[in-house]
Design an enzyme around this catalytic site. Structure first.
Site, PDB file in Angstrom:
ATOM      1  N   HIS A  90       0.859  -1.199   0.000  1.00  0.00           N
ATOM      2  CA  HIS A  90       0.000   0.000   0.000  1.00  0.00           C
ATOM      3  C   HIS A  90       0.883   1.232   0.000  1.00  0.00           C
ATOM      4  O   HIS A  90       1.962   1.251   0.585  1.00  0.00           O
ATOM      5  CB  HIS A  90      -0.987   0.001   1.174  1.00  0.00           C
ATOM      6  CG  HIS A  90      -0.369   0.039   2.543  1.00  0.00           C
ATOM      7  ND1 HIS A  90       0.019   1.211   3.160  1.00  0.00           N
ATOM      8  CD2 HIS A  90      -0.102  -0.951   3.431  1.00  0.00           C
ATOM      9  CE1 HIS A  90       0.504   0.938   4.359  1.00  0.00           C
ATOM     10  NE2 HIS A  90       0.449  -0.371   4.549  1.00  0.00           N
ATOM     11  N   ASP A  92      -0.465   4.370   0.777  1.00  0.00           N
ATOM     12  CA  ASP A  92      -0.905   5.364   1.761  1.00  0.00           C
ATOM     13  C   ASP A  92      -0.154   5.144   3.062  1.00  0.00           C
ATOM     14  O   ASP A  92       0.375   4.053   3.319  1.00  0.00           O
ATOM     15  CB  ASP A  92      -2.416   5.281   1.977  1.00  0.00           C
ATOM     16  CG  ASP A  92      -2.840   4.045   2.752  1.00  0.00           C
ATOM     17  OD1 ASP A  92      -2.535   2.923   2.286  1.00  0.00           O
ATOM     18  OD2 ASP A  92      -3.473   4.179   3.810  1.00  0.00           O
ATOM     19  N   ASP A 123       6.499   0.988   6.031  1.00  0.00           N
ATOM     20  CA  ASP A 123       5.069   0.661   6.042  1.00  0.00           C
ATOM     21  C   ASP A 123       4.300   1.629   5.156  1.00  0.00           C
ATOM     22  O   ASP A 123       3.810   2.640   5.641  1.00  0.00           O
ATOM     23  CB  ASP A 123       4.565   0.736   7.480  1.00  0.00           C
ATOM     24  CG  ASP A 123       3.118   0.342   7.621  1.00  0.00           C
ATOM     25  OD1 ASP A 123       2.616  -0.403   6.765  1.00  0.00           O
ATOM     26  OD2 ASP A 123       2.473   0.799   8.588  1.00  0.00           O
ATOM     27  N   GLU A 156      -5.182   1.604   3.076  1.00  0.00           N
ATOM     28  CA  GLU A 156      -5.040   0.526   4.060  1.00  0.00           C
ATOM     29  C   GLU A 156      -4.964   1.071   5.474  1.00  0.00           C
ATOM     30  O   GLU A 156      -5.561   0.513   6.405  1.00  0.00           O
ATOM     31  CB  GLU A 156      -3.794  -0.309   3.745  1.00  0.00           C
ATOM     32  CG  GLU A 156      -3.683  -1.603   4.543  1.00  0.00           C
ATOM     33  CD  GLU A 156      -3.052  -1.440   5.922  1.00  0.00           C
ATOM     34  OE1 GLU A 156      -3.229  -2.332   6.775  1.00  0.00           O
ATOM     35  OE2 GLU A 156      -2.370  -0.418   6.148  1.00  0.00           O
ATOM     36  N   GLU A 157      -4.240   2.161   5.673  1.00  0.00           N
ATOM     37  CA  GLU A 157      -4.045   2.691   7.026  1.00  0.00           C
ATOM     38  C   GLU A 157      -5.332   3.251   7.620  1.00  0.00           C
ATOM     39  O   GLU A 157      -5.463   3.336   8.844  1.00  0.00           O
ATOM     40  CB  GLU A 157      -2.964   3.770   7.020  1.00  0.00           C
ATOM     41  CG  GLU A 157      -1.572   3.289   6.610  1.00  0.00           C
ATOM     42  CD  GLU A 157      -0.924   2.347   7.621  1.00  0.00           C
ATOM     43  OE1 GLU A 157      -1.602   1.944   8.590  1.00  0.00           O
ATOM     44  OE2 GLU A 157       0.256   2.016   7.423  1.00  0.00           O
ATOM     45  N   HIS A 423       4.239   3.589  12.294  1.00  0.00           N
ATOM     46  CA  HIS A 423       3.140   4.354  12.901  1.00  0.00           C
ATOM     47  C   HIS A 423       3.630   5.356  13.946  1.00  0.00           C
ATOM     48  O   HIS A 423       2.821   6.125  14.467  1.00  0.00           O
ATOM     49  CB  HIS A 423       2.072   3.452  13.539  1.00  0.00           C
ATOM     50  CG  HIS A 423       1.296   2.644  12.555  1.00  0.00           C
ATOM     51  ND1 HIS A 423       0.023   2.174  12.807  1.00  0.00           N
ATOM     52  CD2 HIS A 423       1.601   2.198  11.308  1.00  0.00           C
ATOM     53  CE1 HIS A 423      -0.416   1.484  11.766  1.00  0.00           C
ATOM     54  NE2 HIS A 423       0.533   1.485  10.842  1.00  0.00           N
TER      55      HIS A 423
END
Length: 454
Positions: A90, A92, A123, A156-157, A423
């Site tokens: 992903h 995003d 990520d 996705e996030e 994150h």
């Protein structure tokens, strides 16, 4: 052919990979227009599409998914009769949080202490670069022996389910013999790992209203129902005194019987302050891979700076609940909603809104694809055997793919080892991990193609 030419090729491609990752990280592709412009996600999607086009992919499409974002699809045909492998990542990313806490700009890939720092570096923009490296290495060493589909998700996030809904409406699009999800990570750097389980999740926003407007705390405090105090009491009901999640009716999950996570290693990886205890009961692996966990991820309330002596009329919070394999996320959503409504104090008016949901996932680690990946990781990480671990996070698409294509084998690998700090502020990727996992993926594709000929 041996692993050496593949690893040599990947090593030679690493400078280009760094340049490309820097270009991709530069897009502020947070899939929330309230945080960053939607144009940033659109620009990132076009970058991904152009990268696939440059690798001779056909049928490239920017898929407008029901949540208002775009996923990027491309197809690269392989030899006649070859199996089809779907590669997922992903583009995003999570918001950068407190940009002042970053040691370098979050959207500027920066090398420091042997790692590359930037939001999405691990990520999962790095996961997309990993796929490109693996395919380029194969092209330079005899060709790609499988047909390849790539899907790069755009939300996705956010957990809003756009790609899942699109796949359900177009089930022919992502059909494949096996799927490699590039959004997981090694248990720790240098230890090759596949992720066998994912917790599901549900995301709720809860709002409490008690007054028509804020009141002077000296004139009315002590009798007027304070919405912020009510919210604090409500949120406290979600855990017992040792920190274990306690949602009415929700099972406690199970015990994890695989690879264990020593507490001292977890404390170091999580950067727990000296003297502060861990929460919950059972082993660390039980708590983060096999049991439910609630987290308050945001509260709307007055900041300390500029606060006035007022009784608050309203308060709002966002709550994430991780759901272990074996539990249904939809049922967990109902239980969490009922819990919030039942435990709201003082008759405060409560509104609960669901903003995201995804089911847990459990892979079949006895499949031929796992054997092919074990051999590939053994070659890419000399002296190391592939490990199988769980992951506390959620990738909702996994269960959608498993439901749509029950015959497909699904593997999860990636760059999000503990030092990556995904994150969080100062997210980073290890270039050594990017290199070795790209080698492993290339060798896996070759091994997998050979296994299908047998």
């Amino acid at each position: 052919m041996t692993a050496r030419p593949i690893s040599d090729t990947v090593a030679s491609l690493m400078p280009r990979a760094r340049e490309e990752l820097a270009e991709l990280v530069a897009f502020q592709s947070v899939a929330d227009p309230a945080v960053f412009p939607k144009s940033e996600c659109e620009a990132a999607a076009n970058w991904v599409a152009d990268a696939l086009r440059a690798e001779d992919f056909t049928d490239i499409a920017l898929l407008d998914t029901p949540d208002g974002t775009q996923s990027v699809y491309g197809f690269l045909p392989g030899p006649a009769g070859a199996p089809t492998v779907l590669l997922y990542a992903h583009y995003d990313v999570q918001p950068p949080l407190d940009e002042s806490a970053w040691l370098s700009p979050p959207f500027e890939l920066t090398e420091r202490d042997g790692r590359w720092y930037g939001r999405g570096a691990a990520d999962c923009k790095g996961g997309f670069i990993m796929h490109l490296l693996a395919l380029r290495a194969l092209k330079a060493n005899g060709g790609i022996p499988v047909s390849v589909k790539v899907i790069a998700e755009g939300s996705e996030e956010q957990g809003t389910g756009g790609l899942e809904r699109y796949a359900e409406a177009h089930p022919e699009l992502l059909v494949a013999d096996t799927v490699v999800i590039g959004d997981a990570g090694n248990f720790r750097a240098g230890l090759p790992t596949v992720t066998a389980t994912l917790r599901g999740m549900t995301m709720l926003r809860v709002k409490l209203d008690t007054l028509e407007g804020n009141l002077h705390s000296g004139q009315f405090g002590g009798a007027a129902p304070d919405a912020l105090a009510a919210m604090i009491q409500l949120l406290a009901s979600l855990r017992d005194e040792n920190g274990t999640t306690t949602v009415d009716g929700l099972t406690g999950g199970a015990d994890w019987d695989g690879l264990q996570y020593p507490e001292e290693d977890f404390r170091r990886d999580a950067k727990v302050l000296d003297g502060v205890g861990l929460i919950g009961a059972g082993t660390v692996a039980d708590r983060i891979w096999a049991r439910p966990a609630v987290t308050v991820i945001g509260i709307d309330c007055p900041p300390v700076v500029g606060a006035t002596p007022s009784v608050q009329a309203s308060a709002r919070a966002q709550i994430s609940l991780r759901v272990p394999p074996g539990d249904d996320a939809a049922e967990a959503t109902k239980l969490l909603t009922a819990h919030l409504e039942a435990h709201t104090p003082w008759g405060a008016r409560v509104t609960v809104e669901q903003v995201g949901q995804g089911q847990a996932f459990q892979a079949d680690t006895t499949s031929p694809a796992y054997a092919a990946m074990a051999d590939a990781m053994r070659d890419a990480y000399p002296g190391q055997e592939m490990q199988t671990a769980g992951m506390g996070g959620s990738i909702p698409l996994c269960n959608t793919l498993a439901s749509l294509y029950p015959q497909a084998e699904i593997l999860l690998i990636g760059l999000s080892e503990p030092e990556a700090q995904i994150h969080a502020v100062n997210e980073s990727v290890s270039p050594e991990e990017l290199e070795r996992l790209s080698v492993a993926e290339a060798l896996f594709l070759r091994n997998y193609a050979e296994s299908k000929k047998a």
